[in-house]
Design an enzyme around this catalytic site. Sequence first.
Site: not given
Length: 262
Positions: A155, A214
Amino acid sequence: MEQLERCAWFLRGTLVRAAVRRYLPWALVASMLAGSLLKELSPLPESYLSNKRNVLNMYFVKMAWAWTFCLLLPFIALTNYHLTGKAGLVLRRLSTLLVGTAIWYVCTSIFSNIEHYTGTCYQSPALEGVRKEHQSKQQCHQEGGFWHGFDISGHSFLLTFCALMIVEEMSVMHEVKTDRSHCLHAAITTLVVALGILTFIWVLMFLCTAVYFHNLSQKVFGTLFGLLGWYGTYGCWYLKAFSPGLPPKSCSLNLKQDSYKK
């Protein structure tokens, strides 16, 4: 149509400005670091955007390159042909989308391989009980396991690359002048608004990735790949003669080169 015109006028005054192209990469890096720090020190409460199945993530981010490709294709074709009148030059400029597709494919393949070769299959999300019999992420998931490896943020990479590419291509709007009564004006105005909205979605979801998903190193590598993809093309290669080239402008190539050197 009047409201569309106003929206396009606002976007021309924001995303099309040279200052935005100059500072957006730094803003993305700063927001990624700040969001990651916030995630580690004072995590935000869960929200709709922290759910991976939210509408923006499912129907936009997961198809980010497809959205970017499909909107930039007619935008580049119409604006570049309107300014140059040369079909050959337009085709050359459209090859930027093929280059972008190659960057997307190569980088996501690299990320997948890194996660594969650094990963291990576990029995639970708490990383308990190694399942050595499963040597791939797909096999691990099929058998109900949990694969854990170095998962570079796709992303962060793709949203960085797409947002910067759109802003670069929209810079051509400084030169585009069309007759309001002409259908070309309506088409370009609609595309400007669509690309502007898309860019704001990419930046918003980039921020959500920074604060919800993340770890820091995964987002740093993802963002770095996105920045390298953008700068390696628009900041270096596209300045050369043998390349898809930059969006057509009245200013000289040397001015563009100087802006990047600064």
